[in-house]
Scaffold this motif. Structure first.
Motif, PDB file in Angstrom:
ATOM      1  N   UNK B 112       0.845  -1.201   0.000  1.00  0.00           N
ATOM      2  CA  UNK B 112       0.000   0.000   0.000  1.00  0.00           C
ATOM      3  C   UNK B 112       0.877   1.246   0.000  1.00  0.00           C
ATOM      4  N   UNK B 113       2.078   1.086   0.550  1.00  0.00           N
ATOM      5  CA  UNK B 113       3.065   2.172   0.558  1.00  0.00           C
ATOM      6  C   UNK B 113       4.434   1.540   0.376  1.00  0.00           C
ATOM      7  N   UNK B 122      11.435  -0.348   2.277  1.00  0.00           N
ATOM      8  CA  UNK B 122      10.453  -0.707   3.311  1.00  0.00           C
ATOM      9  C   UNK B 122       9.067  -0.549   2.702  1.00  0.00           C
ATOM     10  N   UNK B 123       8.073  -1.124   3.352  1.00  0.00           N
ATOM     11  CA  UNK B 123       6.724  -1.020   2.810  1.00  0.00           C
ATOM     12  C   UNK B 123       5.666  -1.277   3.860  1.00  0.00           C
ATOM     13  N   UNK B 124       4.435  -0.937   3.498  1.00  0.00           N
ATOM     14  CA  UNK B 124       3.274  -1.276   4.329  1.00  0.00           C
ATOM     15  C   UNK B 124       2.382  -2.156   3.469  1.00  0.00           C
ATOM     16  N   UNK B 125       1.955  -3.291   4.044  1.00  0.00           N
ATOM     17  CA  UNK B 125       1.104  -4.187   3.260  1.00  0.00           C
ATOM     18  C   UNK B 125      -0.023  -4.749   4.113  1.00  0.00           C
ATOM     19  N   UNK B 126      -1.150  -5.070   3.469  1.00  0.00           N
ATOM     20  CA  UNK B 126      -2.287  -5.595   4.218  1.00  0.00           C
ATOM     21  C   UNK B 126      -2.157  -7.097   4.451  1.00  0.00           C
ATOM     22  N   UNK B 127      -2.678  -7.552   5.572  1.00  0.00           N
ATOM     23  CA  UNK B 127      -2.742  -8.980   5.877  1.00  0.00           C
ATOM     24  C   UNK B 127      -4.193  -9.324   6.214  1.00  0.00           C
ATOM     25  N   UNK B 128      -4.481 -10.607   6.243  1.00  0.00           N
ATOM     26  CA  UNK B 128      -5.795 -11.086   6.673  1.00  0.00           C
ATOM     27  C   UNK B 128      -6.929 -10.323   5.994  1.00  0.00           C
ATOM     28  N   UNK B 148       2.898  -3.165  -6.165  1.00  0.00           N
ATOM     29  CA  UNK B 148       2.131  -2.128  -5.492  1.00  0.00           C
ATOM     30  C   UNK B 148       0.657  -2.341  -5.787  1.00  0.00           C
ATOM     31  N   UNK B 149      -0.153  -2.231  -4.769  1.00  0.00           N
ATOM     32  CA  UNK B 149      -1.585  -2.464  -4.948  1.00  0.00           C
ATOM     33  C   UNK B 149      -2.202  -1.394  -5.849  1.00  0.00           C
ATOM     34  N   UNK B 150      -2.982  -1.816  -6.843  1.00  0.00           N
ATOM     35  CA  UNK B 150      -3.656  -0.838  -7.696  1.00  0.00           C
ATOM     36  C   UNK B 150      -4.509   0.111  -6.845  1.00  0.00           C
ATOM     37  N   UNK B 151      -4.428   1.393  -7.145  1.00  0.00           N
ATOM     38  CA  UNK B 151      -5.202   2.385  -6.409  1.00  0.00           C
ATOM     39  C   UNK B 151      -4.482   2.952  -5.201  1.00  0.00           C
TER      40      UNK B 151
END
Ligand code: FAD
Lengths: 260, 316
Positions: B112-113, B122-128, B148-151
């Motif tokens: 997401x970042x 480094x990055x931020x990503x969604x889980x669950x 990178x997530x679309x949007x």
């Protein structure tokens, strides 16, 4: 024909409240129920159907600890011929890269004709292991298979590409195929079915058994912190009695042209 | 200045979003890799980045992860871009991890970042399914790869400076182990949900096939069509033409009522034109509530019959 199918045990978190534990890097697992990753169930079913049709030998693999053995039992109950639990203290903290290295080492003998993996896992959602395996084993890859036909050294795969489109491709085996949901109908496994395979020995293989040097098993990606998604900016959550909430919703639907 | 390679499998907003993600890292030089792009498409890309490398299209003229990996691996080895970026979609699942393994790079998936710390990615990503986020860091390496997530990044505007367009080499000694046979046409289906103004979308919260009658009956009261999430199609309960999402239909209704739908990005990826989005879900932390305009937290089995009753009352 030797088919390896890689599976993983994942928690079902769709309806539980998620709490981050004191380490800040993991979740409180007390309320979780665990099951085979949805995508992996389709991969196991695909492998077992190929075995039934073509007489392949199917080996299920997972990287984990003794709690993860149950996912291998399930794979055996679905019809896999054998299973291996890849487990070692030095595997702790494995990222998908290390996981793929361990899995690849477990496929050294016999060499695979076909490797099946779920396309993603429901909890981590990284979608990496299948592709990493193709790279490590130097095999061709097709991701997101929705149909799979195998015949004498080749596979015809239907798979999802971007833009809501599907393609048909022919793969020369050996190859890695990652499986999308809906490819088949994973068979139901009863408690009795699991009990039937309770006696099947599942060898536990560690780094030394797999010829892996712990120094090579350094993760490439580290999780530093978990945190809840930012609040706010989301939906107006209706309050009041159920009746009041529903009446308000009807009002809003009407205002926005929802009552055609 | 850091070199960033964005890989653009096909047309779409991807390139502009990836460029924005790349430029968020500071002073960078962005190169776009495309396969068999025509002049116009290459010129569009050149408006976004400093350089466009047009590799020959794979045999069959479609995107092919094997071909792309074979073409990009030597190019990346020679040029050593600091970061290779792709949009996290189906084509990325077919290429990105394979390319990361071949080029021996740490890979962050579905970010997401993205950011830099001490020169590392480094990055931020969604889980669950989006209920938790993780801050992740790659270990020190000569170069990195990320999807990178679309949007996640708003599309970059085309820059005035026109980038140069060059040809990329075909992979040498490529013997195809994977061959394109043909595209499969989507089934037409009994209804065309893409034309519907009001959709009632049902997800796995409905639990049993029989319970779908609750949703059909509600949709009828509204004058809406029934749509659904992927698991409902996988189970064979509704036909594929009713599935909304990145691997289903793209819809643009005025009103979308999501019932027992968690709100995965693949599902919401099929929802365009910012409709009025209402959600009923018993989990207050379901990601659908972050995207919706209005929500009721509760059991659909109580709420749906009540909702239908109130709608019918209102209609008289
Ligand atoms: C490459 C790829 C492509 C994909 N493409 C698509 C796509 O096109 N479309 C798509 O939809 N998915 C797609 N998916 C799947 C997607 O990731 C999710 O798994 C899926 O959208 C989840 O569907 P769901 O919301 O119905 O189920 P779940 O995520 O299981 O959510 C069910 C929800 O119902 C709620 N619920 C349960 N019981 C009740 C009750 N009694 N009352 C109220 N609420 C209740 C739960 O709280 C939960 O939030 C794709 C996945 C991949 C990997």
């Amino acid at each position: 024909m030797d088919i390896y199918v890689c599976v993983r045990r994942v928690p079902d978190t769709s309806e539980v409240e998620i709490e981050i534990d004191r380490s800040g890097r993991a979740l409180e697992e007390d309320d979780f129920s665990w099951d085979i990753n949805e995508w992996d169930a389709y991969a196991v079913e695909a492998a077992v159907q190929l075995k039934e049709r073509l007489g392949a030998r199917v080996t299920a693999l997972t990287v984990g600890d003794e709690d993860d053995e149950e996912v291998l039992r399930r794979a055996l109950a679905m019809g896999c011929d054998q299973a291996r639990l890849l487990s070692d203290d030095v595997f702790a903290g494995a990222d998908s890269w290390v996981t793929a290295r361990i899995l690849a080492a477990a496929m050294a003998e016999p060499r695979p004709d076909l490797v099946l993996c779920g396309a993603v896992s429901a909890d981590q959602g990284r979608g990496q292991v299948g592709g990493f395996l193709a790279g490590l084993l130097d095999l061709p890859l097709v991701a997101l298979a929705t149909d799979l036909q195998v015949e004498e050294g080749s596979a015809r795969v239907r798979h999802e590409v971007s833009g809501g489109v599907e393609h048909l491709v022919d793969l020369r085996l050996p190859a890695v195929v990652t499986v999308q949901t809906g490819l088949n109908e994973p068979r139901y496994v009863s408690i009795r079915g699991i009990r039937k395979v309770a006696g099947v020995e599942i060898p536990v293989l560690g780094a030394a058994d797999l010829g892996l040097d712990p120094a090579e098993l350094q993760p490439r990606v580290v999780t530093e912190e978990l945190f809840p998604p930012p609040q706010g900016g989301g939906a107006e959550i209706l309050t009041g009695s159920g009746e009041e909430q529903v009446e308000r919703l009807v009002e809003l639907l009407h205002e926005h042209g929802g009552l055609v | 200045m850091r070199e960033i390679l964005i890989v653009v499998p096909g047309p779409g907003d991807e390139a502009a979003e990836l460029t924005a993600a790349a430029r968020s890292l500071g002073e960078v030089r962005v190169t776009a890799a495309v396969f068999g792009a025509d002049e116009e498409a290459a010129a569009d890309l050149a408006g976004l980045c400093e350089r466009v490398v047009v590799f020959p299209a794979a045999p069959g003229g479609v995107f092919d992860g094997e071909w792309a990996a074979a073409a990009l691996t030597p190019w990346i080895a020679a040029e050593q871009p600091f970061l290779v970026l792709l949009a996290h979609g189906n084509d990325a699942l077919d290429l990105a991890p394979l390319l990361a393994a071949r080029t021996d790079r740490p890979m962050l998936s579905d970010c997401l970042e993205i950011g830099l710390r001490d020169g590392r990615l480094v990055g931020v990503r969604p889980l669950h399914g989006g209920k938790v986020r993780a801050r992740v860091a790659a270990v020190e390496a000569a170069g990195y790869l990320a999807t990178v997530r679309p949007g996640a990044y708003p599309a970059a505007a085309a820059a005035a400076a026109a980038g140069q367009v060059v040809e990329g080499p075909a992979p040498t000694g490529f013997s195809p182990r994977r061959e394109f046979v043909g595209a499969v046409a989507a089934e037409a289906g009994e209804v065309d949900i893409t034309q519907a103004e009001v959709l009632v979308a049902v997800g796995r919260g409905i639990e049993e096939e029989e319970n779908l009658d609750l949703i059909r009956s509600l949709a009828e009261a509204l004058g809406a069509e029934v749509a659904c999430t992927r698991p409902i199609v996988d189970k064979g309960w509704l036909e594929k033409s009713r599935q909304v999402g990145t691997s289903g239909r793209t819809v643009k209704p005025k009103v979308y009522l999501a019932i027992g739908v968690s709100g995965s990005f693949q599902h919401l990826g099929g929802l365009k034109g910012s409709p009025f989005l209402a959600a009923i879900n018993q989990d207050p932390a379901a990601p659908i509530f972050a995207a919706a305009d209005v929500g009721i937290v509760g059991d659909l089995f109580d709420l749906v019959p009540l909702l239908e009753e109130k709608i019918r009352e209102r209609r008289g």
